[in-house]
Design an enzyme around this catalytic site. Structure first.
Site, short mmCIF file in Angstrom:
data_model
loop_
_atom_site.label_atom_id
_atom_site.label_comp_id
_atom_site.label_asym_id
_atom_site.label_seq_id
_atom_site.Cartn_x
_atom_site.Cartn_y
_atom_site.Cartn_z
N HIS A 60 0.85 -1.22 0.00
CA HIS A 60 0.00 0.00 0.00
C HIS A 60 0.87 1.24 0.00
O HIS A 60 0.96 1.92 1.02
CB HIS A 60 -0.90 -0.01 1.23
CG HIS A 60 -2.08 0.91 1.13
ND1 HIS A 60 -2.05 2.21 1.56
CD2 HIS A 60 -3.32 0.69 0.66
CE1 HIS A 60 -3.24 2.76 1.37
NE2 HIS A 60 -4.03 1.86 0.83
N ILE A 66 1.83 4.76 1.20
CA ILE A 66 0.85 5.59 1.90
C ILE A 66 0.28 4.77 3.05
O ILE A 66 -0.10 3.61 2.86
CB ILE A 66 -0.32 5.98 0.96
CG1 ILE A 66 0.18 6.71 -0.29
CG2 ILE A 66 -1.37 6.80 1.70
CD1 ILE A 66 0.68 8.10 -0.06
N GLY A 69 -5.76 4.42 5.48
CA GLY A 69 -6.66 5.18 6.34
C GLY A 69 -7.19 4.37 7.51
O GLY A 69 -7.33 4.88 8.62
N VAL A 70 -7.46 3.09 7.28
CA VAL A 70 -7.95 2.25 8.37
C VAL A 70 -6.92 2.11 9.48
O VAL A 70 -7.28 1.95 10.65
CB VAL A 70 -8.43 0.85 7.89
CG1 VAL A 70 -9.60 0.98 6.95
CG2 VAL A 70 -7.31 0.08 7.25
N GLU A 74 -7.41 3.10 13.30
CA GLU A 74 -7.06 2.15 14.36
C GLU A 74 -6.18 2.83 15.41
O GLU A 74 -6.35 2.61 16.60
CB GLU A 74 -6.36 0.92 13.77
CG GLU A 74 -5.86 -0.06 14.81
CD GLU A 74 -6.95 -0.71 15.65
OE1 GLU A 74 -6.63 -1.12 16.79
OE2 GLU A 74 -8.10 -0.83 15.19
#
Length: 160
Positions: A60, A66, A69-70, A74
């Site tokens: 990713h 990058i 987002g998750v 978290e």
């Protein structure tokens, strides 16, 4: 001037060893490196040092890494768990855990890359029927990269 008894005390840093007493997560999923400051029932500020060695960067994205987002969400959720534990009046129960139970209004403003230091701020909003609500903001160099409303609840870690 306010009565000192009515004003929650601001506390200083919590190191990784104490963080691991409150969060069950371990590498590669422990997303808090240090708590910079906290005030029980009010606010917590923590840090996540984002390094190229994070396992998610392999996919990713290999050409332009990058932080997903998750994973930022978290990290914010883990910060809420620490603040919740530090806010309860009774002693810490090592058999308890705060579960991430909801998220609303999550917004991502800019990418987080290796080398960034993610500053995580969570502010207590309310608690009802065992659900705690927080406003969370993640920043890099003082610029908001993500914000969300996060909810958690406390349960025994090994409940059936």
């Amino acid at each position: 001037m306010s009565n000192p008894v009515d004003t929650p005390a601001k506390h200083d840093q919590i190191n990784i060893n104490e963080i691991m007493q409150y969060l069950p997560h371990r590498y590669p999923f422990l997303m808090i490196d240090r708590v910079l400051e906290y005030t029980p029932n009010e606010r917590l500020v923590a840090r996540k040092n984002v390094t190229y060695n994070e396992p998610y960067f392999a996919g990713h994205f290999p050409i332009k890494p990058i932080m997903p987002g998750v994973m930022i969400l978290e990290a914010l959720a883990q910060a809420t768990g620490i603040l919740a534990f530090k806010s309860v009046a009774e002693n810490h129960d090592p058999d308890s855990i705060y579960y991430f139970v909801g998220i609303d209004k999550a917004r991502f403003k800019r990418p987080v890359e290796p080398g960034d230091t993610l500053e995580l701020e969570v502010i207590f909003q309310w608690a009802k029927r065992g659900i705690w609500s927080f406003a969370g903001k993640a920043r890099v160099d003082g610029v908001i990269v993500c914000e969300a409303k996060i909810m958690c609840t406390r349960r025994k870690a090994f409940e059936e």
